[in-house]
Write an enzyme that holds these catalytic residues in place. Structure first.
Site, PDB file in Angstrom:
ATOM      1  N   LYS A 114       0.819  -1.217   0.000  1.00  0.00           N
ATOM      2  CA  LYS A 114       0.000   0.000   0.000  1.00  0.00           C
ATOM      3  C   LYS A 114       0.848   1.260   0.000  1.00  0.00           C
ATOM      4  O   LYS A 114       0.465   2.265  -0.594  1.00  0.00           O
ATOM      5  CB  LYS A 114      -0.981   0.008   1.183  1.00  0.00           C
ATOM      6  CG  LYS A 114      -2.046  -1.067   1.021  1.00  0.00           C
ATOM      7  CD  LYS A 114      -3.296  -0.827   1.825  1.00  0.00           C
ATOM      8  CE  LYS A 114      -4.343  -1.858   1.427  1.00  0.00           C
ATOM      9  NZ  LYS A 114      -5.576  -1.782   2.169  1.00  0.00           N
ATOM     10  N   LYS A 197      -6.176 -11.001  -5.740  1.00  0.00           N
ATOM     11  CA  LYS A 197      -7.251 -10.944  -4.761  1.00  0.00           C
ATOM     12  C   LYS A 197      -8.338  -9.955  -5.198  1.00  0.00           C
ATOM     13  O   LYS A 197      -8.028  -8.869  -5.692  1.00  0.00           O
ATOM     14  CB  LYS A 197      -6.629 -10.478  -3.433  1.00  0.00           C
ATOM     15  CG  LYS A 197      -7.574 -10.301  -2.280  1.00  0.00           C
ATOM     16  CD  LYS A 197      -6.847  -9.749  -1.052  1.00  0.00           C
ATOM     17  CE  LYS A 197      -7.081  -8.264  -0.904  1.00  0.00           C
ATOM     18  NZ  LYS A 197      -7.525  -7.818   0.422  1.00  0.00           N
ATOM     19  N   LYS A 200     -11.259  -4.191  -2.439  1.00  0.00           N
ATOM     20  CA  LYS A 200     -11.937  -2.894  -2.462  1.00  0.00           C
ATOM     21  C   LYS A 200     -11.053  -1.834  -3.094  1.00  0.00           C
ATOM     22  O   LYS A 200     -11.502  -0.995  -3.839  1.00  0.00           O
ATOM     23  CB  LYS A 200     -12.236  -2.443  -1.021  1.00  0.00           C
ATOM     24  CG  LYS A 200     -13.414  -3.114  -0.401  1.00  0.00           C
ATOM     25  CD  LYS A 200     -13.748  -2.455   0.937  1.00  0.00           C
ATOM     26  CE  LYS A 200     -13.133  -3.256   2.058  1.00  0.00           C
ATOM     27  NZ  LYS A 200     -13.780  -3.211   3.335  1.00  0.00           N
TER      28      LYS A 200
HETATM   29  P1  ATP Z   1      -8.366  -3.791   0.568  1.00  0.00           P
HETATM   30  O1  ATP Z   1      -8.112  -4.845  -0.449  1.00  0.00           O
HETATM   31  O2  ATP Z   1      -8.759  -2.486   0.019  1.00  0.00           O
HETATM   32  O3  ATP Z   1      -7.301  -3.714   1.620  1.00  0.00           O
HETATM   33  P2  ATP Z   1     -10.298  -5.587   1.443  1.00  0.00           P
HETATM   34  O4  ATP Z   1     -11.162  -5.703   0.251  1.00  0.00           O
HETATM   35  O5  ATP Z   1      -9.244  -6.618   1.701  1.00  0.00           O
HETATM   36  O6  ATP Z   1      -9.645  -4.178   1.383  1.00  0.00           O
HETATM   37  P3  ATP Z   1     -10.833  -5.473   4.279  1.00  0.00           P
HETATM   38  O7  ATP Z   1     -11.754  -4.608   5.050  1.00  0.00           O
HETATM   39  O8  ATP Z   1      -9.389  -5.170   4.405  1.00  0.00           O
HETATM   40  O9  ATP Z   1     -11.214  -5.446   2.730  1.00  0.00           O
HETATM   41  O10 ATP Z   1     -11.093  -6.987   4.629  1.00  0.00           O
HETATM   42  C1  ATP Z   1     -12.134  -7.476   5.436  1.00  0.00           C
HETATM   43  C2  ATP Z   1     -12.051  -8.986   5.527  1.00  0.00           C
HETATM   44  O11 ATP Z   1     -12.301  -9.580   4.251  1.00  0.00           O
HETATM   45  C3  ATP Z   1     -10.673  -9.504   5.958  1.00  0.00           C
HETATM   46  O12 ATP Z   1     -10.856 -10.598   6.838  1.00  0.00           O
HETATM   47  C4  ATP Z   1     -10.040  -9.960   4.674  1.00  0.00           C
HETATM   48  O13 ATP Z   1      -9.072 -10.969   4.885  1.00  0.00           O
HETATM   49  C5  ATP Z   1     -11.252 -10.497   3.938  1.00  0.00           C
HETATM   50  N1  ATP Z   1     -11.048 -10.468   2.480  1.00  0.00           N
HETATM   51  C6  ATP Z   1     -10.836  -9.356   1.742  1.00  0.00           C
HETATM   52  N2  ATP Z   1     -10.714  -9.671   0.440  1.00  0.00           N
HETATM   53  C7  ATP Z   1     -10.847 -11.022   0.366  1.00  0.00           C
HETATM   54  C8  ATP Z   1     -10.829 -11.950  -0.718  1.00  0.00           C
HETATM   55  N3  ATP Z   1     -10.644 -11.537  -1.958  1.00  0.00           N
HETATM   56  N4  ATP Z   1     -11.008 -13.264  -0.451  1.00  0.00           N
HETATM   57  C9  ATP Z   1     -11.200 -13.673   0.820  1.00  0.00           C
HETATM   58  N5  ATP Z   1     -11.237 -12.855   1.889  1.00  0.00           N
HETATM   59  C10 ATP Z   1     -11.061 -11.544   1.676  1.00  0.00           C
END
Ligand code: ATP
Ligand code: LTN
Length: 334
Positions: A114, A197, A200
């Site tokens: 990041k 992955k 968001k």
């Molecule tokens: P960013 O990618 O912008 O950091 P994010 O989409 O990972 O955000 P978070 O709020 O950081 O969202 O994650 C919330 C939860 O969702 C965490 O437990 C994270 O591990 C899980 N998570 C996020 N993306 C995935 C994914 N693609 N597959 C499985 N679990 C996920």
């Protein structure tokens, strides 16, 4: 052993959660509130580690809480709260930051990724200390299990190390938490880039399915998901990452095994398979979308739930902090 204490958090950094958040984390949260003594937190302090707008954050915090309740978190069965309403999180984060090595924190891959994106010079110090705040979230509640996706494993490992380090230096205080990560759903990938992955912050809109997307948008994104030039539906991470991701999503939503689903479609092409998956996602998300709108339409009721959650969480947090203060050589809070 008794009932395991479960804790997890999610950032209010978008206007909707996505399919990866739902399958990798929130769905497990709903299940674990039945068997565990669970606390779930909208981590707004973590959301300010990147540049942000206060009015947007305020709105997203409420949308996040409403989605969690709409997905099945029941404030009678778990404690649901907003991180910034329990000031002990920031207080313990400071103590843990002073126990963390600069080199140790510098090895966190999420920070490296990041901070590299926006230019390392302009990354905030908060982005660097983010994992210590996450450790504080977890350790404040003497947590046994932390349901998260695979991307959080390294942060969990740091939380474990910090718990052990504090206990070793100052006396038994913290429970050492274990990750709760289900391999089949630990990394849902981007529909347009099935080796990355679903995220968001980095997925393009076509690569990500939002919990609050309209049915037509969901169907369109699944129909256009990147697959391969074969026509056979089967699990193969190496050769068929796109189809395999869709199969994992399908399996997690309907409870069948991915191989059994694949066998039903065989080599008939991807059209019917994608159509059925679109229906399944729409059937799962539509009621959640409708309930979210309902919870958001009653500000007073949502506030009451969150205030009560914060009050209950704070009771546990202040008990832990009293012990931490004593062990750290601080006078009691007045
Ligand atoms: P960013 O990618 O912008 O950091 P994010 O989409 O990972 O955000 P978070 O709020 O950081 O969202 O994650 C919330 C939860 O969702 C965490 O437990 C994270 O591990 C899980 N998570 C996020 N993306 C995935 C994914 N693609 N597959 C499985 N679990 C996920
Ligand atoms: N860093 C996590 C969110 C998070 C969290 C936590 C998860 C903050 N505090 C405590 C589990 C336990 C993420 O998903 N990006």
């Amino acid at each position: 052993m008794g009932t395991p204490r479960v804790f997890s958090g999610i950032q209010p950094t978008a206007d909707s959660f996505h399919l990866g958040n739902y399958l990798g984390a929130v769905k497990q949260w709903v299940d674990l509130q039945e068997t565990g003594d669970a606390l779930y937190c909208v981590v707004d302090l973590h959301a300010i580690t990147m540049p942000y707008d206060p009015a947007t954050l305020r709105r997203r915090t409420r949308v996040a809480a409403a989605q969690l309740i709409a997905t099945g978190l029941d404030p009678e069965r778990c404690i649901l709260f907003v991180q910034s309403q329990v000031p002990e999180h920031a207080e313990l984060a400071w103590v843990l930051s002073c126990l963390t090595g600069f080199g140790e924190a510098s090895r966190m891959t999420q920070f490296k990724d990041k901070s590299a994106k926006g230019g390392a010079e302009t990354a905030s110090v908060g982005l660097f200390t983010y994992p210590m705040l996450m450790a504080a979230d977890i350790l404040l509640y003497r947590t046994d299990e932390v349901p998260v996706g695979e991307d959080q494993r390294q942060h969990l490992e740091l939380s474990r190390n910090l718990a052990q380090r504090f206990n070793h230096r100052f006396g038994e205080t913290f429970t050492v938490p274990a990750p709760y990560i289900l391999p089949a759903v630990a990394k849902i990938t981007d529909l347009q880039d099935p080796t990355s992955k679903m995220s968001k912050s980095s997925s393009a809109p076509q690569g990500i399915i939002d919990l609050l997307d309209e049915p037509a948008a969901i169907r369109k994104k699944i129909n256009r998901a990147v697959t391969d030039t074969e026509s056979v539906v089967r699990v193969d991470d190496e050769a068929k990452p796109g189809v395999t991701n869709l199969l994992r999503i399908y399996a997690a939503l309907c409870g069948e095994k991915a191989d059994d689903i694949a066998a039903r479609y065989g080599d008939g092409g991807y059209g019917g398979f994608k159509k059925d998956l679109g229906d399944l996602v729409v059937d799962t998300f539509s009621p959640i979308r409708e309930r979210t709108a309902r919870y958001l339409s009653d500000d007073a009721a949502l506030d009451a739930v969150l205030n009560e959650g914060a009050r209950r969480a704070r009771k546990i947090a202040t008990e832990t902090m009293a012990r931490v203060r004593e062990r750290s050589g601080f006078p009691p809070a007045v």
